[in-house]
Motif scaffolding. Structure first.
Motif, PDB file in Angstrom:
ATOM      1  N   ARG A 114      64.193  40.004  -5.639  1.00 40.64           N
ATOM      2  CA  ARG A 114      64.904  40.835  -4.673  1.00 40.64           C
ATOM      3  C   ARG A 114      66.359  40.417  -4.553  1.00 40.64           C
ATOM      4  O   ARG A 114      67.237  41.247  -4.312  1.00 40.64           O
ATOM      5  CB  ARG A 114      64.207  40.755  -3.305  1.00 40.64           C
ATOM      6  CG  ARG A 114      62.793  41.315  -3.312  1.00 40.64           C
ATOM      7  CD  ARG A 114      62.224  41.398  -1.916  1.00 40.64           C
ATOM      8  NE  ARG A 114      60.864  41.943  -1.930  1.00 40.64           N
ATOM      9  CZ  ARG A 114      60.153  42.205  -0.847  1.00 40.64           C
ATOM     10  NH1 ARG A 114      60.673  41.968   0.361  1.00 40.64           N
ATOM     11  NH2 ARG A 114      58.929  42.688  -0.953  1.00 40.64           N
TER      12      ARG A 114
ATOM     13  N   TRP B 291      60.189  35.237   4.701  1.00 37.80           N
ATOM     14  CA  TRP B 291      59.949  33.831   5.008  1.00 37.80           C
ATOM     15  C   TRP B 291      61.045  33.322   5.941  1.00 37.80           C
ATOM     16  O   TRP B 291      62.228  33.643   5.778  1.00 37.80           O
ATOM     17  CB  TRP B 291      59.957  32.992   3.744  1.00 37.80           C
ATOM     18  CG  TRP B 291      58.767  33.175   2.844  1.00 37.80           C
ATOM     19  CD1 TRP B 291      57.946  34.253   2.762  1.00 37.80           C
ATOM     20  CD2 TRP B 291      58.292  32.238   1.873  1.00 37.80           C
ATOM     21  NE1 TRP B 291      56.984  34.053   1.809  1.00 37.80           N
ATOM     22  CE2 TRP B 291      57.168  32.827   1.250  1.00 37.80           C
ATOM     23  CE3 TRP B 291      58.702  30.974   1.471  1.00 37.80           C
ATOM     24  CZ2 TRP B 291      56.456  32.182   0.245  1.00 37.80           C
ATOM     25  CZ3 TRP B 291      58.000  30.328   0.468  1.00 37.80           C
ATOM     26  CH2 TRP B 291      56.884  30.920  -0.134  1.00 37.80           C
TER      27      TRP B 291
ATOM     28  N   HIS C 199      65.457  35.333  -2.429  1.00 31.79           N
ATOM     29  CA  HIS C 199      64.329  36.229  -2.713  1.00 31.79           C
ATOM     30  C   HIS C 199      63.262  36.071  -1.638  1.00 31.79           C
ATOM     31  O   HIS C 199      62.722  37.069  -1.117  1.00 31.79           O
ATOM     32  CB  HIS C 199      63.758  35.913  -4.093  1.00 31.79           C
ATOM     33  CG  HIS C 199      62.432  36.560  -4.378  1.00 31.79           C
ATOM     34  ND1 HIS C 199      62.300  37.889  -4.719  1.00 31.79           N
ATOM     35  CD2 HIS C 199      61.162  36.041  -4.344  1.00 31.79           C
ATOM     36  CE1 HIS C 199      61.016  38.173  -4.903  1.00 31.79           C
ATOM     37  NE2 HIS C 199      60.308  37.069  -4.688  1.00 31.79           N
ATOM     38  N   PHE C 200      62.965  34.816  -1.291  1.00 32.36           N
ATOM     39  CA  PHE C 200      61.933  34.575  -0.273  1.00 32.36           C
ATOM     40  C   PHE C 200      62.432  34.923   1.119  1.00 32.36           C
ATOM     41  O   PHE C 200      61.636  35.315   1.986  1.00 32.36           O
ATOM     42  CB  PHE C 200      61.477  33.120  -0.343  1.00 32.36           C
ATOM     43  CG  PHE C 200      60.682  32.811  -1.583  1.00 32.36           C
ATOM     44  CD1 PHE C 200      59.381  33.254  -1.731  1.00 32.36           C
ATOM     45  CD2 PHE C 200      61.249  32.090  -2.626  1.00 32.36           C
ATOM     46  CE1 PHE C 200      58.650  32.992  -2.870  1.00 32.36           C
ATOM     47  CE2 PHE C 200      60.533  31.818  -3.776  1.00 32.36           C
ATOM     48  CZ  PHE C 200      59.222  32.272  -3.900  1.00 32.36           C
TER      49      PHE C 200
ATOM     50  N   LYS D  31      61.762  38.425   1.516  1.00 32.84           N
ATOM     51  CA  LYS D  31      60.326  38.682   1.654  1.00 32.84           C
ATOM     52  C   LYS D  31      59.829  38.377   3.067  1.00 32.84           C
ATOM     53  O   LYS D  31      58.660  38.601   3.371  1.00 32.84           O
ATOM     54  CB  LYS D  31      59.547  37.836   0.648  1.00 32.84           C
ATOM     55  CG  LYS D  31      59.681  38.297  -0.803  1.00 32.84           C
ATOM     56  CD  LYS D  31      58.677  37.604  -1.709  1.00 32.84           C
ATOM     57  CE  LYS D  31      57.259  38.040  -1.386  1.00 32.84           C
ATOM     58  NZ  LYS D  31      56.264  37.479  -2.333  1.00 32.84           N
TER      59      LYS D  31
END
Length: 358
Positions: free
Chosen positions: A313, A326, A320-321, A324
């Motif tokens: 992403r 996180w 990226h996380f 998502k």
């Protein structure tokens, strides 16, 4: 061992006490972080957080190393600074100055882009080239230089690759790892904690090499040909102490960022220690988290150019996380765990390589 403890303690105390002074000074002068508009939206709240905290890390590490040698003057066997350690400190300071220019331009021009990529790379290459040429000079009484013009993993191996080939290889390492730490420095405390774990590994490696050096142990195939293992451990300890003191203020939510000043300097320390301890390729394992994060950027850019699609992403991987969902602290702690596992694997290889020859 006393030198290592003094270096770490002085670096820690100076950084712990000096960082809040830097926070107040930088905040008063408006030296705040600029945030990329294309970055995660959760980072907008960090706009204006004081940056260039890497100056504290570098200064505290240098003074910690100096204090350790001042302390030896009181001992029966005073030890002067060594060529290996001074070269690693030069590499750290030189790259830190390149990062400082980058940070200062960002602040002065109020933008997220500092030095242009070409100018930044040129600065890294100049400092790296000087280090590469000098690190194969200065033989000691045993005709051992800080580095040899050969590759190394757990020890030197293979035929010499010549000064030109060695210089190119050293430049790849220095530019690669200084940028790798820079890419890892995307969340509060992430790069500080991950780099500190690798530095702790080099304290252990330097101490082990000292106790099993060909200049102190029984000569034979089961000893390490390293010029100044103790002093390299002192450098790692001084930098580790300075980094831990800084992390106290850099932990989420960060009161200050290290900036490129700190990330480039720390990448230089890691590369310099790997070269002078003859563990160049082992650093890929010890600093496995930085390698993975850098690889995520390379993969993302390469895949996008070929397919116009993205695998992650956002790159580097930590973002990226974030996208998502996180929490930042969750990502930082889990990535620290990955860093610790990578360093443990590297140390395990380093030790196991020794065992069959006992």
């Amino acid at each position: 061992m006393r030198d290592i403890l003094v270096a770490a303690a002085v670096g820690l105390i100076l950084s712990m006490l000096g960082t809040p002074l830097a926070i107040r000074l930088f905040a008063r002068r408006g030296y705040g972080q600029n945030i990329r508009e294309e970055g995660p939206s959760g980072h907008y709240d960090k706009r204006g957080t004081p940056t260039m905290g890497g100056t504290v890390i570098v200064i505290a590490a240098l003074l910690g190393y100096a204090a350790a040698h001042v302390a030896t003057l009181l001992s029966a066997n005073p030890a002067p600074p060594t060529a290996s350690a001074l070269l690693v400190l030069f590499l750290m300071t030189g790259l830190g100055m390149v990062g400082f220019l980058d940070d200062f331009i960002k602040i002065y021009k109020q933008r997220s882009l500092g030095l242009r990529s070409g100018a930044k790379a040129l600065g890294q290459l100049v400092v790296g080239a000087i280090f590469a040429v000098l690190v194969v000079q200065f033989p000691n009484a045993y005709s051992i230089t800080p580095a040899e013009t050969r590759l190394s993993f757990l020890r030197d191996f293979g035929p010499p690759i010549g000064l030109l080939g060695f210089t190119v290889w050293v430049l790849i390492m220095i530019v690669g790892f200084s940028n790798a730490v820079n890419l890892t420095d995307g969340l509060d405390g992430l790069a500080s904690g991950a780099t500190g774990i690798v530095l702790a590994s080099y304290v252990l490696i330097g101490n082990w090499q000292l106790r099993n050096s060909c200049t102190t142990a029984i000569l034979g195939p089961n000893c390490y040909i390293v010029r100044d293992p103790l002093d390299l451990a002192v450098v790692a300890a001084a930098t580790l102490g300075a980094l831990v003191g800084f992390l106290w203020w850099n932990a989420p939510p960060a009161k200050i960022f290290m900036g490129d000043t700190g990330s480039l300097a720390l990448g230089g320390v890691l590369a310099g220690l790997a070269i002078t301890t003859r563990t160049q390729l082992l650093l890929l394992i010890l600093a496995g988290l930085c390698v993975v994060i850098t690889s995520s950027v390379i993969i993302q850019v390469g895949f996008f150019k070929m397919t116009r699609k993205r695998i992650f992403r956002m790159a580097p991987l930590q973002h990226h996380f974030e996208l998502k969902g996180w929490a930042e602290t969750t990502i930082v702690v889990r990535f620290w765990l990955i860093a610790a596992l990578s360093a443990s694997a590297g140390l395990g290889l380093f030790y196991v390589e020794w065992m069959p020859k006992l």
